[in-house]
Enzyme design. Structure first.
Site, PDB file in Angstrom:
ATOM      1  N   VAL A  10       0.768  -1.198   0.005  1.00 37.61           N
ATOM      2  CA  VAL A  10      -0.002   0.034  -0.115  1.00 37.61           C
ATOM      3  C   VAL A  10       0.931   1.189   0.023  1.00 37.61           C
ATOM      4  O   VAL A  10       1.945   1.279   0.618  1.00 37.61           O
ATOM      5  CB  VAL A  10      -0.910   0.132   1.147  1.00 37.61           C
ATOM      6  CG1 VAL A  10      -1.816  -1.234   1.406  1.00 37.61           C
ATOM      7  CG2 VAL A  10      -0.162   0.139   2.535  1.00 37.61           C
ATOM      8  N   SER A  11       0.494   2.195  -0.414  1.00 41.05           N
ATOM      9  CA  SER A  11       0.937   3.621  -0.436  1.00 41.05           C
ATOM     10  C   SER A  11       0.458   4.439   0.621  1.00 41.05           C
ATOM     11  O   SER A  11      -0.689   3.915   1.246  1.00 41.05           O
ATOM     12  CB  SER A  11       1.098   4.170  -1.917  1.00 41.05           C
ATOM     13  OG  SER A  11      -0.317   4.732  -2.258  1.00 41.05           O
ATOM     14  N   SER A  12       0.859   5.735   0.750  1.00 42.19           N
ATOM     15  CA  SER A  12       0.560   6.763   1.701  1.00 42.19           C
ATOM     16  C   SER A  12      -0.910   7.100   1.282  1.00 42.19           C
ATOM     17  O   SER A  12      -1.772   7.687   2.258  1.00 42.19           O
ATOM     18  CB  SER A  12       1.437   7.698   1.985  1.00 42.19           C
ATOM     19  OG  SER A  12       1.537   8.360   0.530  1.00 42.19           O
TER      20      SER A  12
END
Length: 201
Positions: A10-12
Protein backbone atom coordinates in the site's frame (compact mmCIF):
# COMPACT_ATOMS: atom_id res chain seq x y z
CA UNK A 1 6.20 -28.92 3.29
CA UNK A 2 4.93 -26.20 0.96
CA UNK A 3 3.70 -22.99 2.60
CA UNK A 4 1.33 -20.28 1.42
CA UNK A 5 2.35 -16.63 1.80
CA UNK A 6 0.57 -13.36 1.17
CA UNK A 7 1.95 -9.99 0.16
CA UNK A 8 0.32 -6.58 0.62
CA UNK A 9 1.63 -3.32 -0.80
CA UNK A 10 0.00 0.00 0.00
CA UNK A 11 1.09 3.58 -0.57
CA UNK A 12 0.48 6.61 1.64
CA UNK A 13 -2.69 7.37 -0.38
CA UNK A 14 -3.87 3.80 -0.82
CA UNK A 15 -6.79 2.81 1.43
CA UNK A 16 -6.87 -0.86 0.37
CA UNK A 17 -4.78 -2.38 3.17
CA UNK A 18 -7.81 -3.85 4.99
CA UNK A 19 -9.36 -5.11 1.75
CA UNK A 20 -6.12 -6.84 0.77
CA UNK A 21 -5.65 -8.36 4.23
CA UNK A 22 -9.21 -9.74 4.34
CA UNK A 23 -8.79 -11.25 0.88
CA UNK A 24 -5.56 -12.99 1.92
CA UNK A 25 -6.99 -14.23 5.21
CA UNK A 26 -9.84 -15.79 3.25
CA UNK A 27 -7.15 -17.96 1.62
CA UNK A 28 -6.40 -19.32 5.12
CA UNK A 29 -3.00 -17.62 5.22
CA UNK A 30 -1.89 -17.12 8.84
CA UNK A 31 -0.97 -13.55 9.88
CA UNK A 32 2.70 -14.42 10.40
CA UNK A 33 2.99 -15.36 6.70
CA UNK A 34 1.42 -12.13 5.40
CA UNK A 35 4.01 -9.48 4.57
CA UNK A 36 3.16 -5.82 4.02
CA UNK A 37 5.06 -2.78 2.77
CA UNK A 38 3.83 0.80 3.06
CA UNK A 39 5.46 3.34 0.81
CA UNK A 40 4.87 6.28 -1.46
CA UNK A 41 4.84 5.99 -5.23
CA UNK A 42 8.33 7.47 -5.51
CA UNK A 43 9.98 5.26 -2.91
CA UNK A 44 9.90 1.60 -3.89
CA UNK A 45 12.23 0.28 -1.20
CA UNK A 46 10.39 -2.83 0.05
CA UNK A 47 11.99 -4.42 3.13
CA UNK A 48 9.08 -6.78 3.83
CA UNK A 49 9.02 -8.01 0.24
CA UNK A 50 12.74 -8.78 0.46
CA UNK A 51 12.20 -10.56 3.79
CA UNK A 52 9.45 -12.66 2.21
CA UNK A 53 11.68 -13.58 -0.75
CA UNK A 54 14.21 -15.05 1.70
CA UNK A 55 11.54 -17.28 3.23
CA UNK A 56 10.05 -18.57 -0.02
CA UNK A 57 11.03 -22.12 -0.98
CA UNK A 58 10.38 -24.09 -4.19
CA UNK A 59 6.77 -25.25 -4.28
CA UNK A 60 5.48 -22.49 -1.98
CA UNK A 61 2.51 -20.39 -3.07
CA UNK A 62 2.43 -16.58 -3.06
CA UNK A 63 -0.99 -14.89 -3.05
CA UNK A 64 -1.49 -11.27 -4.06
CA UNK A 65 -4.74 -9.41 -4.63
CA UNK A 66 -3.73 -7.80 -7.93
CA UNK A 67 -0.81 -7.90 -10.33
CA UNK A 68 0.36 -4.34 -9.62
CA UNK A 69 1.33 -5.35 -6.07
CA UNK A 70 4.47 -6.83 -7.62
CA UNK A 71 5.90 -3.63 -9.13
CA UNK A 72 5.60 -0.02 -10.16
CA UNK A 73 5.63 -0.56 -13.90
CA UNK A 74 5.41 -3.07 -16.73
CA UNK A 75 9.09 -4.03 -16.67
CA UNK A 76 9.30 -4.42 -12.90
CA UNK A 77 6.16 -6.58 -12.69
CA UNK A 78 7.50 -8.92 -15.38
CA UNK A 79 10.92 -9.06 -13.68
CA UNK A 80 9.44 -9.96 -10.29
CA UNK A 81 7.22 -12.59 -11.89
CA UNK A 82 10.32 -14.11 -13.49
CA UNK A 83 12.25 -14.07 -10.19
CA UNK A 84 9.41 -15.72 -8.31
CA UNK A 85 8.42 -18.39 -10.82
CA UNK A 86 11.79 -19.26 -12.35
CA UNK A 87 14.46 -18.42 -9.79
CA UNK A 88 12.49 -19.10 -6.61
CA UNK A 89 10.29 -21.71 -8.36
CA UNK A 90 7.21 -20.73 -6.39
CA UNK A 91 3.62 -20.60 -7.59
CA UNK A 92 1.67 -17.33 -7.76
CA UNK A 93 -2.05 -16.77 -7.38
CA UNK A 94 -3.48 -13.36 -8.36
CA UNK A 95 -6.84 -13.21 -6.62
CA UNK A 96 -8.57 -10.71 -8.91
CA UNK A 97 -7.43 -12.58 -12.04
CA UNK A 98 -7.92 -16.37 -11.69
CA UNK A 99 -6.19 -16.96 -15.03
CA UNK A 100 -2.97 -15.95 -13.26
CA UNK A 101 -2.68 -19.06 -11.13
CA UNK A 102 0.52 -20.90 -11.99
CA UNK A 103 -0.72 -24.07 -10.27
CA UNK A 104 -3.09 -24.64 -13.19
CA UNK A 105 -2.10 -26.13 -16.52
CA UNK A 106 1.61 -26.50 -15.92
CA UNK A 107 2.11 -27.69 -19.48
CA UNK A 108 3.61 -25.52 -22.24
CA UNK A 109 0.22 -24.14 -23.34
CA UNK A 110 -0.75 -23.21 -19.78
CA UNK A 111 2.56 -21.41 -19.26
CA UNK A 112 2.16 -19.57 -22.56
CA UNK A 113 -1.38 -18.42 -21.68
CA UNK A 114 -0.31 -17.25 -18.20
CA UNK A 115 2.67 -15.33 -19.62
CA UNK A 116 0.50 -13.73 -22.30
CA UNK A 117 -2.18 -12.64 -19.79
CA UNK A 118 0.52 -11.33 -17.45
CA UNK A 119 2.09 -9.16 -20.14
CA UNK A 120 -1.26 -7.74 -21.21
CA UNK A 121 -2.33 -6.97 -17.62
CA UNK A 122 1.04 -5.45 -16.74
CA UNK A 123 0.83 -3.16 -19.76
CA UNK A 124 -2.76 -2.17 -18.94
CA UNK A 125 -1.85 -1.44 -15.30
CA UNK A 126 1.09 0.77 -16.29
CA UNK A 127 -0.91 2.50 -19.02
CA UNK A 128 -3.70 3.35 -16.58
CA UNK A 129 -1.21 4.82 -14.07
CA UNK A 130 0.30 6.97 -16.82
CA UNK A 131 -3.16 8.11 -17.90
CA UNK A 132 -3.98 9.11 -14.33
CA UNK A 133 -0.75 11.13 -14.07
CA UNK A 134 -1.49 12.82 -17.41
CA UNK A 135 -5.03 13.70 -16.33
CA UNK A 136 -3.70 15.13 -13.06
CA UNK A 137 -1.12 17.23 -14.92
CA UNK A 138 -3.74 18.49 -17.37
CA UNK A 139 -6.07 19.36 -14.49
CA UNK A 140 -3.36 21.30 -12.67
CA UNK A 141 -2.40 23.18 -15.85
CA UNK A 142 -6.06 24.08 -16.51
CA UNK A 143 -6.51 25.24 -12.92
CA UNK A 144 -3.41 27.45 -13.13
CA UNK A 145 -4.78 29.03 -16.32
CA UNK A 146 -7.94 29.87 -14.38
CA UNK A 147 -5.83 31.58 -11.73
CA UNK A 148 -6.01 28.84 -9.10
CA UNK A 149 -2.97 29.03 -6.83
CA UNK A 150 -1.28 25.91 -5.43
CA UNK A 151 0.70 25.72 -2.22
CA UNK A 152 0.74 28.17 0.65
CA UNK A 153 -0.23 31.78 0.14
CA UNK A 154 2.89 34.00 0.37
CA UNK A 155 3.21 36.09 3.50
CA UNK A 156 2.23 39.74 3.10
CA UNK A 157 5.08 42.08 2.19
CA UNK A 158 6.34 44.27 5.04
CA UNK A 159 5.15 47.90 4.95
CA UNK A 160 8.65 49.15 4.12
CA UNK A 161 9.09 46.81 1.13
CA UNK A 162 8.29 49.35 -1.65
CA UNK A 163 10.84 51.80 -0.25
CA UNK A 164 13.40 49.04 0.26
CA UNK A 165 12.78 47.74 -3.26
CA UNK A 166 13.41 51.19 -4.80
CA UNK A 167 16.64 51.68 -2.83
CA UNK A 168 17.79 48.20 -3.89
CA UNK A 169 16.98 48.68 -7.61
CA UNK A 170 18.82 52.02 -7.58
CA UNK A 171 21.89 50.37 -6.04
CA UNK A 172 21.71 52.40 -2.84
CA UNK A 173 21.59 49.25 -0.68
CA UNK A 174 22.84 45.72 -1.27
CA UNK A 175 20.74 42.61 -1.56
CA UNK A 176 21.82 41.53 1.92
CA UNK A 177 20.76 44.87 3.39
CA UNK A 178 17.45 44.85 1.48
CA UNK A 179 16.71 41.31 2.67
CA UNK A 180 17.60 42.27 6.25
CA UNK A 181 15.29 45.30 6.16
CA UNK A 182 12.51 43.13 4.74
CA UNK A 183 12.99 40.39 7.33
CA UNK A 184 13.64 37.62 4.83
CA UNK A 185 16.43 35.57 3.28
CA UNK A 186 18.29 36.94 0.26
CA UNK A 187 16.82 34.33 -2.09
CA UNK A 188 13.32 35.05 -0.78
CA UNK A 189 13.86 38.77 -1.23
CA UNK A 190 14.90 38.29 -4.86
CA UNK A 191 11.82 36.14 -5.53
CA UNK A 192 9.46 38.60 -3.87
CA UNK A 193 11.15 41.51 -5.63
CA UNK A 194 10.59 39.82 -9.00
CA UNK A 195 6.91 39.30 -8.18
CA UNK A 196 6.62 42.89 -6.93
CA UNK A 197 8.13 44.14 -10.19
CA UNK A 198 5.57 42.20 -12.24
CA UNK A 199 2.69 43.47 -10.11
CA UNK A 200 3.77 47.11 -10.34
CA UNK A 201 1.96 49.09 -13.08
Amino acid sequence: MEQTYGYIRVSSVDQNEIRQRIALEQQAIPPDRIFMDKMSGKDFHRPQYQAMLKKLRPGDLLCITSIDRLGRNYEEILEQWRVLTREKRVDILVLDMPLLDTRRDKNLLGTFIADLVLQVLSFVAQNERENIRNRQAEGIAAAKQRGVRFGHEPRPLPPNFPETYVLWTEGVISTSEAAKRSGMARSTFRTRAESFKKDCP
